[in-house]
Design a protein around this motif. Structure first.
Motif, PDB file in Angstrom:
ATOM      1  N   UNK A 228       0.839  -1.196   0.000  1.00 48.46           N
ATOM      2  CA  UNK A 228       0.000   0.000   0.000  1.00 48.46           C
ATOM      3  C   UNK A 228       0.873   1.244   0.000  1.00 48.46           C
ATOM      4  N   UNK A 229       0.350   2.312  -0.575  1.00 49.50           N
ATOM      5  CA  UNK A 229       1.071   3.581  -0.611  1.00 49.50           C
ATOM      6  C   UNK A 229       0.154   4.695  -0.135  1.00 49.50           C
ATOM      7  N   UNK A 230       0.743   5.727   0.453  1.00 48.13           N
ATOM      8  CA  UNK A 230      -0.036   6.909   0.799  1.00 48.13           C
ATOM      9  C   UNK A 230      -0.583   7.538  -0.477  1.00 48.13           C
ATOM     10  N   UNK A 231      -1.600   8.358  -0.343  1.00 46.21           N
ATOM     11  CA  UNK A 231      -2.295   8.927  -1.492  1.00 46.21           C
ATOM     12  C   UNK A 231      -1.328   9.631  -2.447  1.00 46.21           C
ATOM     13  N   UNK A 232      -1.239   9.105  -3.668  1.00 46.71           N
ATOM     14  CA  UNK A 232      -0.406   9.716  -4.707  1.00 46.71           C
ATOM     15  C   UNK A 232       1.029   9.261  -4.739  1.00 46.71           C
ATOM     16  N   UNK A 233       1.443   8.484  -3.751  1.00 45.70           N
ATOM     17  CA  UNK A 233       2.873   8.164  -3.624  1.00 45.70           C
ATOM     18  C   UNK A 233       3.270   6.825  -4.234  1.00 45.70           C
ATOM     19  N   UNK A 234       2.356   6.197  -4.953  1.00 42.51           N
ATOM     20  CA  UNK A 234       2.646   4.869  -5.507  1.00 42.51           C
ATOM     21  C   UNK A 234       3.888   4.830  -6.392  1.00 42.51           C
TER      22      UNK A 234
END
Length: 253
Positions: free
Chosen positions: A75-81
Motif C-alpha cells: 500500500x502507498x499513501x495517497x499519490x505516492x505509488x
C-alpha cells in the motif's frame, strides 16, 4: 437431450483467472476496475510471474486491489505509488513492479511523484484508471473531469475559468525521455478488452526488460459517480470521454 449433452468442457472459452480470488468485489455495477483486475491476474499468470510480481495499491477505489489479486502488494499513501514502486524496483530489479492508480491519486495529489518517476525512466509499469471523477469519496471533480461535466463539487459543470482545463497527463508524460511506452485504452467492448490486455502485457514485459517507464491509461466509467446506468455510462464515455482522451498508442519505443 440433457443439459450435460449441450454444455461440454471444450466449449468453455472464458474462465476465472487463477490469481483472482473469491473475495466479493466492492466495486459498483458497471465499474471498469473489475475488468482490469481480471486482465492483470490473467497476464501475470500467463507470464508465470506469480511469485515475482509486486503491485502498489494507492488510495481511492483501487485501494483494495490487494484484496482480489493473489500476488505481493504494497500500500502507498495517497499519490505516492510511483515513489514506492521506484524503491521496490531498485531494490528488486528482477521483479515485475507496477502501480495501479486512479486519476485523483495519480494526477492530483500524486502529480509530482508521477512526473518525476516517469522523467527518471524508472523501470516500472503504471496502470492509470481514468474515470474523470473521484469515485470513492463522493463524486468530486478530478483533474481529468471534462469541461462542462457535472460533479458534486462543480454542480453546474466544470468551468475552465474557475477550475482550469482537464489535465491530459498521459499526453504530458509522452514527452518525457524516461517513458518508453505510453498508450490509452478502454474496456467497454470485447475488442477493447483484448487491446488493453495486450497493452498491459507489453508494459509488464518492458518493466522486466528495464526499458524505462511504461504507462497504460484505461479510459473508464464510474456509473455511480456519473449518476448513470452502466449501459448509459459506457455510451456517455464513448460520446464524450474519447474525444478528449482518444484511444491508441502515443509512444512506443
Amino acid at each position: 437431450m440433457e443439459i450435460k449433452d449441450i454444455v461440454r468442457p471444450e466449449n468453455l472459452v472464458y474462465s476465472k483467472p487463477r490469481l483472482l480470488n473469491d473475495n466479493p468485489m466492492h466495486y459498483c455495477p458497471g465499474c471498469s476496475h473489475g475488468v482490469v483486475h481480471k486482465l492483470i491476474a490473467e497476464i501475470i499468470d500467463e507470464m508465470g510471474m506469480e511469485e515475482n510480481a509486486i503491485g502498489i495499491a494507492p488510495v481511492g477505489c483501487a485501494v483494495f486491489a490487494y484484496n482480489y489479486i493473489d500476488i505481493d502488494w504494497q500500500e502507498a499513501a495517497h499519490g505516492r505509488a510511483p515513489a514506492i514502486a521506484t524503491a521496490i524496483k531498485r531494490l528488486n530489479p528482477s521483479k515485475l513492479v507496477f502501480t495501479y492508480q486512479g486519476d485523483g491519486d495519480l494526477a492530483a495529489i500524486g502529480t509530482a511523484e508521477t512526473i518525476h518517476a516517469c522523467n527518471r525512466g524508472e523501470n516500472i509499469a503504471i496502470i492509470f484508471i481514468n474515470n474523470a471523477i473521484y469515485g470513492m469519496t463522493g463524486g468530486q471533480m478530478a483533474p481529468t473531469t471534462l469541461e462542462g461535466m457535472v460533479t458534486s463539487t462543480c454542480p453546474y459543470g466544470r468551468n475552465v475559468e474557475l477550475n482550469g482545463y482537464p489535465l491530459k497527463i498521459t499526453d504530458l508524460v509522452t514527452h518525457l525521455d524516461g517513458t518508453c511506452y505510453v498508450t490509452r485504452q478502454s474496456v467497454h467492448t470485447a475488442a477493447a478488452v483484448k487491446k488493453t490486455k495486450k497493452a498491459i502485457r507489453q508494459a509488464f514485459e518492458n518493466s522486466l526488460a528495464r526499458k524505462g517507464t511504461s504507462w497504460v491509461e484505461v479510459v473508464s466509467t464510474c456509473a455511480s459517480g456519473w449518476k448513470m446506468t452502466p449501459e448509459k455510462a459506457n455510451q456517455w464515455m464513448v460520446e464524450n470521454m474519447f474525444a478528449k482522451y482518444p484511444l491508441g498508442d502515443l509512444k512506443n519505443e
